[in-house]
Design an enzyme around this catalytic site. Structure first.
Site, short mmCIF file in Angstrom:
data_model
loop_
_atom_site.label_atom_id
_atom_site.label_comp_id
_atom_site.label_asym_id
_atom_site.label_seq_id
_atom_site.Cartn_x
_atom_site.Cartn_y
_atom_site.Cartn_z
N CYS A 38 0.83 -1.19 0.00
CA CYS A 38 0.00 0.00 0.00
C CYS A 38 0.87 1.24 0.00
O CYS A 38 2.08 1.17 -0.17
CB CYS A 38 -0.92 0.00 1.22
SG CYS A 38 -1.87 -1.53 1.44
N ARG A 80 -4.73 1.43 -0.93
CA ARG A 80 -4.67 0.00 -0.67
C ARG A 80 -4.48 -0.83 -1.94
O ARG A 80 -5.19 -0.64 -2.93
CB ARG A 80 -5.95 -0.46 0.03
CG ARG A 80 -5.86 -1.92 0.49
CD ARG A 80 -7.13 -2.38 1.13
NE ARG A 80 -6.94 -3.73 1.71
CZ ARG A 80 -7.89 -4.63 1.80
NH1 ARG A 80 -9.11 -4.37 1.39
NH2 ARG A 80 -7.62 -5.82 2.32
N ILE A 107 -4.51 -7.41 -0.53
CA ILE A 107 -3.81 -8.69 -0.52
C ILE A 107 -4.48 -9.66 0.46
O ILE A 107 -4.80 -10.79 0.11
CB ILE A 107 -2.33 -8.52 -0.14
CG1 ILE A 107 -1.64 -7.52 -1.08
CG2 ILE A 107 -1.61 -9.86 -0.15
CD1 ILE A 107 -1.48 -7.98 -2.49
N ASN A 126 1.71 -0.02 5.44
CA ASN A 126 2.20 -0.41 4.12
C ASN A 126 3.06 -1.64 4.33
O ASN A 126 4.11 -1.57 4.97
CB ASN A 126 3.03 0.72 3.50
CG ASN A 126 3.78 0.28 2.25
OD1 ASN A 126 3.37 -0.65 1.57
ND2 ASN A 126 4.87 0.96 1.95
N GLY A 127 2.63 -2.79 3.81
CA GLY A 127 3.44 -3.99 3.95
C GLY A 127 2.62 -5.19 4.36
O GLY A 127 1.40 -5.24 4.19
N GLU A 128 3.33 -6.21 4.88
CA GLU A 128 2.71 -7.45 5.31
C GLU A 128 3.32 -7.88 6.64
O GLU A 128 4.54 -7.76 6.85
CB GLU A 128 2.93 -8.57 4.29
CG GLU A 128 2.49 -8.24 2.87
CD GLU A 128 0.99 -8.18 2.70
OE1 GLU A 128 0.27 -8.59 3.64
OE2 GLU A 128 0.53 -7.72 1.64
N SER A 130 10.76 -13.12 -4.73
CA SER A 130 12.03 -12.89 -5.43
C SER A 130 13.18 -13.44 -4.60
O SER A 130 13.02 -13.79 -3.43
CB SER A 130 12.25 -11.39 -5.66
OG SER A 130 12.76 -10.76 -4.50
N GLY A 131 14.36 -13.49 -5.21
CA GLY A 131 15.57 -13.97 -4.53
C GLY A 131 16.44 -12.86 -3.99
O GLY A 131 17.61 -13.10 -3.65
#
Length: 633
Positions: free
Chosen positions: A2, A49, A52, A74-76, A369-370
């Protein structure tokens, strides 16, 4: 993923809500699925937003039961379900199934100490109307950005610099020292920005404002410690434990209520992540995305295809691999993307990162991602180069400097990505003083060049040495091994200031969330405790990561030379971009306002165009700076 924005202690400014709405609309690409706002006599919070978790009910801001605590995120938060269970046992009531709401109730329990309990990537703000306090915080590694400035006792914050510009009182005075650092490093180190009085909250830091006391405090809540080595742990046992931790890191990042996939380059790191995601998501299929280039030196499609075939042979065909050939040589795209960063930023891989994100976003909303594995497990070739360079330190300094300087002059300058270019860079390193060798290897605009290049606007910072950034970080480093300290330094500098902002801004420009399992807290802390020999052994980089996943990643992929996600900017500046770049460089603010000496710039340009010298990286940085100046007069 977000965007957040806010004005704290706004003194009942009449148009405060309009300003916050404008700040949020400027960040709509980060959150295209909706917006929300909260205003009272002290604060104004805004949120955009990207839905997710709990898409139907997770609109923000979110409050506690009586509305006295308000949060925007903002984030998880990956451990939110476990935290929620504990909070419910303590009597807290939840009205959504989002991770954001956990922060509200955890803050009620722990106050500012709640940040240390969170496992995730985040930047958030929480306001308590009863105690009249505001807490701002950023995740441990710096995945999610948070920028701010103060005017009087009012604090304004947002996820992007462009949003802060929507506030009429944002400071606009340029920081010439930051510009000098940018030309050396191609990024502006945290906590600075290109503006003198605008700051980035550093990773693993929190800021608390107390209205009643009239105070603002910033402190670190976490620090990675390389001194606590587990030397008694055998290599095989360490590889087994690393496997378990990385598997758990991937599994927790599969948490989503929207389509999820992975990036796949065919290298060790992305192959591990894609392989584990496909295994854990079975019997459902997992989508993996690769972009390719017509220039063979930068194209990794054959390796990505080999990785996909290998993964499918182990998962029963549960990985769907999508490829797209792209052309990042688009000057209009460069202009658009450079504007998204809000300040000069010149890692050229932002172009393919955005194109990959845009391609993936056609199918998914979340990508794994790595990123981070090279810093965490000592994967960069430059660590080897520094080890080799140390072997010549027995030579007297003046002899070493003269010898290797002469050798450099014997080699033609064909660009940094060629064998000759890498050899020239190694010889430059060997000529440097040991204490500043690492910085000199990374410096795109050394001090002698700045002396010739800087115009009147930058003359005042010629005494500033951009190597001071690395010097200032030395006291934070904890490893006793001189070469492991380089990887530790990169976590603080290169990863936090270059890699993570690149991925965040480029992916969010395409409204895609990117998660990085190798930057999981448990993985990073465990890797820091490992003997350095487990990570870099002889010429074997990322040794333990290869061993831990030898059954998942074929040897030809694990051992192949790393290409990196680069683009041929030196060639473009001589070809497709030549005229547009020349106009941007010579007819804009860069020269007219006295930032750069036109004579020196013409000399660099002519030498590069003739092919006598490769000044691609320096000219690229100047081009990005010029774009910023021309659009932000």
């Amino acid at each position: 993923m977000c965007a957040i924005a806010g004005i704290i202690n706004h003194h009942a400014t009449p148009d405060v809500e309009r300003i916050v709405r404008k700040m949020c609309n400027q960040q709509a690409h980060r959150g295209p699925d909706g917006s929300g706002f909260f205003c009272n006599d002290e604060i104004a919070f805004g949120h955009r937003r990207l839905a997710i978790i709990d898409p139907a009910h997770g609109a923000q801001p979110i409050t506690n039961e009586d509305g006295s605590v308000v949060v925007i995120l903002n984030g998880e938060i990956y451990n939110y379900r476990k935290l929620r269970q504990e909070l419910e046992k303590r009597g807290h009531e939840f009205k959504t199934d989002t991770d954001t709401e956990v922060i509200v109730h955890l803050y009620e329990e722990l106050g500012s100490e709640c940040v240390g309990m969170l496992d995730g990537m985040f930047a958030f703000a929480v306001y308590n109307s009863r105690t009249r306090r505001v807490l701002l915080a950023r995740d441990r590694m710096g995945k999610k950005p948070l920028l701010y400035f103060m005017t009087g006792d009012t604090l304004i914050f947002a996820s992007e610099l462009n949003a802060l510009r929507c506030h009429p009182q944002m400071p606009r005075e340029l920081d010439e020292t930051a510009i000098s650092d940018f030309l050396s490093l191609h990024y502006i180190p945290c906590p600075n920005t290109v503006y003198r009085n605008v700051r980035k909250l550093p990773p693993a830091h929190q800021m608390e404002l107390r209205f009643s006391e009239g105070t603002v405090s910033i402190r670190s809540y976490w620090h990675l410690d390389y001194s606590l080595k587990q030397n008694e742990l055998s290599f095989d046992d360490a590889a087994h434990e690393l496997r378990r931790l990385v598997e758990r890191a991937v599994e927790k990042r599969l948490m989503t209520d929207v389509p999820l996939g992975t990036f796949l380059s065919g290298g060790l790191d992305s192959t591990i992540v894609a392989g584990l995601a496909a295994r854990f998501r079975a019997p459902a299929e997992t989508d993996a995305f690769t972009i390719g280039f017509e220039v063979a030196a930068y194209d990794e499609r054959k390796w990505a295809s080999a990785a996909a075939r290998s993964i499918n042979s182990r998962t029963g065909g549960k990985l769907r691999h999508f490829e797209q050939v792209v052309d990042p040589c688009d000057f209009a795209l460069l202009e658009k993307l450079a504007a998204h960063y809000g300040e000069p930023y010149a890692d050229a891989s932002m172009l393919p990162t955005y194109l990959l994100s845009r391609f993936a976003r056609e199918h998914i909303t979340v990508a794994l991602s790595g990123d981070g594995a090279d810093e965490v497990f000592s994967g960069y070739e430059r660590y080897l180069a520094m080890r080799y360079a140390a072997r010549v330190d027995a030579l007297p300094g003046p002899v070493r400097k003269l010898l290797f300087h002469v050798l450099v002059q014997t080699l033609p300058d064909r660009g940094e990505r060629t064998l000759l270019g890498r050899t020239r860079r190694l010889l430059h390193m060997l000529a440097s003083r040991p204490e500043r060798r690492y910085f000199d290897m990374l410096d795109h605009c050394p001090n002698p060049m700045k002396q010739a290049l800087f115009g009147e606007r930058l003359r005042g910072v010629l005494q500033h040495d951009s190597a001071e950034l690395f010097d200032s970080l030395q006291w934070e480093l904890t490893s006793a091994n001189r070469f492991e300290r380089l990887a530790e330094l990169d976590l603080h500098a290169y990863l936090a200031n270059d890699i993570l902002p690149k991925v965040d801004i480029a992916s969010m420009a395409a409204s895609l969330e990117v998660r990085s399992p190798f930057l999981d807290r448990e993985v990073v802390e465990f890797a820091a405790k490992l003997p350095f020999d487990y990570k870099l052994h002889g010429r074997n980089r990322k040794r333990i990561l290869k061993a831990a996943f030898s059954d998942l990643v074929p040897a030809e992929l694990a051992e192949r030379p790393k290409k990196g996600f680069g683009v041929p900017v030196s060639l473009w500046l001589r070809g497709e971009w030549r005229d547009l770049a020349a106009t941007e460089l010579f007819e804009g603010t860069l020269v007219s306002d006295g930032f750069i000496q036109p004579k020196t710039l013409h000399t660099l340009w002519a030498a590069h165009q003739s092919g006598r010298r490769d000044h691609g990286y320096l000219l690229w940085g100047l081009l990005i700076l010029s774009m910023f100046l021309n659009r932000n007069k």
